[in-house]
Motif scaffolding. Structure first.
Motif, PDB file in Angstrom:
ATOM      1  N   ARG A 152      16.953  14.910   9.702  1.00 55.51           N
ATOM      2  CA  ARG A 152      17.580  14.060   9.387  1.00 55.51           C
ATOM      3  C   ARG A 152      17.797  12.454   8.734  1.00 55.51           C
ATOM      4  N   ALA A 153      17.909  11.739  10.281  1.00 58.88           N
ATOM      5  CA  ALA A 153      17.523  10.781  10.189  1.00 58.88           C
ATOM      6  C   ALA A 153      16.651  10.405  10.884  1.00 58.88           C
ATOM      7  N   VAL A 154      15.206  12.106  11.083  1.00 59.65           N
ATOM      8  CA  VAL A 154      13.790  10.550  11.035  1.00 59.65           C
ATOM      9  C   VAL A 154      13.009  10.554   9.532  1.00 59.65           C
ATOM     10  N   ARG A 155      13.882  11.581   8.471  1.00 61.27           N
ATOM     11  CA  ARG A 155      13.619  11.986   7.296  1.00 61.27           C
ATOM     12  C   ARG A 155      13.851  10.528   6.218  1.00 61.27           C
ATOM     13  N   TYR A 156      15.090  10.208   7.217  1.00 63.35           N
ATOM     14  CA  TYR A 156      15.586   9.285   5.925  1.00 63.35           C
ATOM     15  C   TYR A 156      15.126   8.018   6.413  1.00 63.35           C
ATOM     16  N   THR A 157      14.322   7.924   7.314  1.00 64.95           N
ATOM     17  CA  THR A 157      14.082   6.488   7.907  1.00 64.95           C
ATOM     18  C   THR A 157      13.308   6.113   7.793  1.00 64.95           C
ATOM     19  N   ALA A 158      12.392   7.467   7.688  1.00 68.20           N
ATOM     20  CA  ALA A 158      10.553   7.679   7.347  1.00 68.20           C
ATOM     21  C   ALA A 158      10.499   6.893   5.160  1.00 68.20           C
ATOM     22  N   LEU A 159      11.882   7.805   4.675  1.00 67.50           N
ATOM     23  CA  LEU A 159      11.474   8.020   3.268  1.00 67.50           C
ATOM     24  C   LEU A 159      12.172   6.596   3.099  1.00 67.50           C
ATOM     25  N   GLY A 160      12.911   5.261   3.735  1.00 70.13           N
ATOM     26  CA  GLY A 160      13.498   4.216   3.385  1.00 70.13           C
ATOM     27  C   GLY A 160      11.979   3.505   4.042  1.00 70.13           C
ATOM     28  N   LEU A 161      11.133   3.787   4.881  1.00 70.22           N
ATOM     29  CA  LEU A 161      10.114   3.109   5.521  1.00 70.22           C
ATOM     30  C   LEU A 161       9.022   3.134   4.250  1.00 70.22           C
ATOM     31  N   LEU A 162       9.193   4.267   3.855  1.00 69.23           N
ATOM     32  CA  LEU A 162       7.981   4.516   2.323  1.00 69.23           C
ATOM     33  C   LEU A 162       8.326   3.867   1.477  1.00 69.23           C
ATOM     34  N   LEU A 163       9.975   3.900   1.102  1.00 71.58           N
ATOM     35  CA  LEU A 163      10.169   2.763  -0.441  1.00 71.58           C
ATOM     36  C   LEU A 163       9.433   1.923  -0.237  1.00 71.58           C
ATOM     37  N   ALA A 164       9.989   1.117   1.397  1.00 75.46           N
ATOM     38  CA  ALA A 164      10.270  -0.464   1.754  1.00 75.46           C
ATOM     39  C   ALA A 164       8.207  -1.152   1.034  1.00 75.46           C
ATOM     40  N   ALA A 165       7.352  -0.507   2.056  1.00 75.69           N
ATOM     41  CA  ALA A 165       6.363  -0.194   2.065  1.00 75.69           C
ATOM     42  C   ALA A 165       5.649  -0.393   0.550  1.00 75.69           C
ATOM     43  N   VAL A 166       6.557   0.586  -0.280  1.00 78.83           N
ATOM     44  CA  VAL A 166       5.976   0.610  -1.939  1.00 78.83           C
ATOM     45  C   VAL A 166       6.563  -0.131  -3.016  1.00 78.83           C
ATOM     46  N   ILE A 167       7.480  -0.723  -2.321  1.00 77.80           N
ATOM     47  CA  ILE A 167       8.143  -1.970  -2.933  1.00 77.80           C
ATOM     48  C   ILE A 167       6.787  -3.171  -2.764  1.00 77.80           C
ATOM     49  N   LEU A 168       6.948  -3.255  -1.662  1.00 73.82           N
ATOM     50  CA  LEU A 168       6.088  -4.353  -1.050  1.00 73.82           C
ATOM     51  C   LEU A 168       4.887  -4.692  -1.846  1.00 73.82           C
ATOM     52  N   CYS A 169       4.496  -3.518  -1.665  1.00 71.30           N
ATOM     53  CA  CYS A 169       3.352  -3.050  -2.441  1.00 71.30           C
ATOM     54  C   CYS A 169       3.162  -3.552  -3.399  1.00 71.30           C
ATOM     55  N   LYS A 170       3.789  -3.347  -4.041  1.00 72.56           N
ATOM     56  CA  LYS A 170       4.363  -3.689  -5.390  1.00 72.56           C
ATOM     57  C   LYS A 170       4.029  -5.215  -6.293  1.00 72.56           C
ATOM     58  N   ILE A 171       4.932  -5.710  -5.466  1.00 74.78           N
ATOM     59  CA  ILE A 171       5.173  -7.246  -5.068  1.00 74.78           C
ATOM     60  C   ILE A 171       4.147  -8.216  -4.967  1.00 74.78           C
ATOM     61  N   ARG A 172       2.996  -7.482  -3.602  1.00 76.58           N
ATOM     62  CA  ARG A 172       1.994  -7.589  -3.574  1.00 76.58           C
ATOM     63  C   ARG A 172       0.780  -7.995  -5.060  1.00 76.58           C
ATOM     64  N   LEU A 173       1.071  -6.464  -5.389  1.00 76.97           N
ATOM     65  CA  LEU A 173      -0.144  -6.318  -6.702  1.00 76.97           C
ATOM     66  C   LEU A 173       0.241  -7.021  -7.336  1.00 76.97           C
ATOM     67  N   GLN A 174       1.427  -7.499  -7.920  1.00 75.68           N
ATOM     68  CA  GLN A 174       1.512  -8.272  -9.581  1.00 75.68           C
ATOM     69  C   GLN A 174       2.262  -9.786  -8.568  1.00 75.68           C
ATOM     70  N   SER A 175       1.705 -10.025  -7.926  1.00 75.01           N
ATOM     71  CA  SER A 175       1.613 -11.570  -7.403  1.00 75.01           C
ATOM     72  C   SER A 175       0.583 -12.308  -7.973  1.00 75.01           C
ATOM     73  N   PRO A 176       1.164 -13.870  -8.280  1.00 71.33           N
ATOM     74  CA  PRO A 176       0.353 -14.542  -9.613  1.00 71.33           C
ATOM     75  C   PRO A 176      -1.393 -14.936  -8.366  1.00 71.33           C
ATOM     76  N   SER A 177      -1.375 -15.485  -7.474  1.00 72.55           N
ATOM     77  CA  SER A 177      -2.502 -15.066  -6.810  1.00 72.55           C
ATOM     78  C   SER A 177      -3.312 -13.857  -7.319  1.00 72.55           C
ATOM     79  N   MET A 178      -3.466 -12.394  -6.965  1.00 72.00           N
ATOM     80  CA  MET A 178      -3.672 -11.311  -6.619  1.00 72.00           C
ATOM     81  C   MET A 178      -3.745 -10.705  -8.793  1.00 72.00           C
ATOM     82  N   GLN A 179      -3.704 -11.170  -9.233  1.00 75.89           N
ATOM     83  CA  GLN A 179      -3.270 -11.448 -10.213  1.00 75.89           C
ATOM     84  C   GLN A 179      -4.755 -12.466 -11.018  1.00 75.89           C
TER      85      GLN A 179
END
Length: 174
Positions: A23-50
């Motif tokens: 469970r610990a590794v699973r939730y850590t992986a889920l947290g890292l995946l969520l953080a990666a998705v949020i960072l990618c979304k922020i990057r794709l919506q940044s003014p320089s990318m737009q």
């Protein structure tokens, strides 16, 4: 090979995470995946990318208008007007890019970084306003492209109508 949709990719990743026994590794992986998705979304919506996406759209639309000018010389003035509108949007995009570069220069100095870090709300407001302006430019480019497509379609319909009238006029002569 077919490309995966976002839903399919998310389902696969969640299935892989569910297979992790600890469970610990699973939730850590889920947290890292969520953080990666949020960072990618922020990057794709940044003014320089737009802005880079806008530049690509501007180039494609300019090429499209130039091809339309060659294909339909009869509507050259209307197409030239659309080209002028496109150049206005290009100028606006250039001004936005200059503002982004100025803000990046300010943020790279230590004093600029300290002043930016103390006033996060101002940065977020600036980020939103730049994104809104770029979004408006993207909408203008789409409207210009639609207008050019309408001009081309009107010319095609005119040609079809004249092609339909040719056999009728030939029959009337006989």
């Amino acid at each position: 090979m077919k490309t995966l949709t976002y839903e399919q990719l998310a389902s696969i990743l969640l299935a892989v995470i569910a297979l992790i026994p600890s469970r610990a590794v699973r939730y850590t992986a889920l947290g890292l995946l969520l953080a990666a998705v949020i960072l990618c979304k922020i990057r794709l919506q940044s003014p320089s990318m737009q802005l880079s996406q806008l530049a690509v759209s501007l180039n494609h639309t300019e090429e499209y208008i130039r091809e339309a000018m060659v294909e339909v010389p009869r509507s050259y003035s209307r197409l030239a007007d659309q080209m002028r509108r496109l150049y206005d949007v290009t100028n606006t995009a250039s001004c936005i890019k200059r503002r982004i570069l100025r803000s990046e220069t300010k943020a790279s100095s230590w004093k600029g970084f300290r002043s930016l870090s103390t006033d996060i709300r101002e940065c977020i407001t600036r980020f939103r306003s730049l994104s809104n302006e770029i979004g408006e430019c993207i909408r203008c480019v789409k409207n210009i492209r639609t207008a050019v497509e309408l001009i081309l379609e009107a010319e095609h319909q005119r040609r079809l109508a004249s092609d339909l009238m040719e056999p009728q006029s030939a029959l009337a002569v006989v």
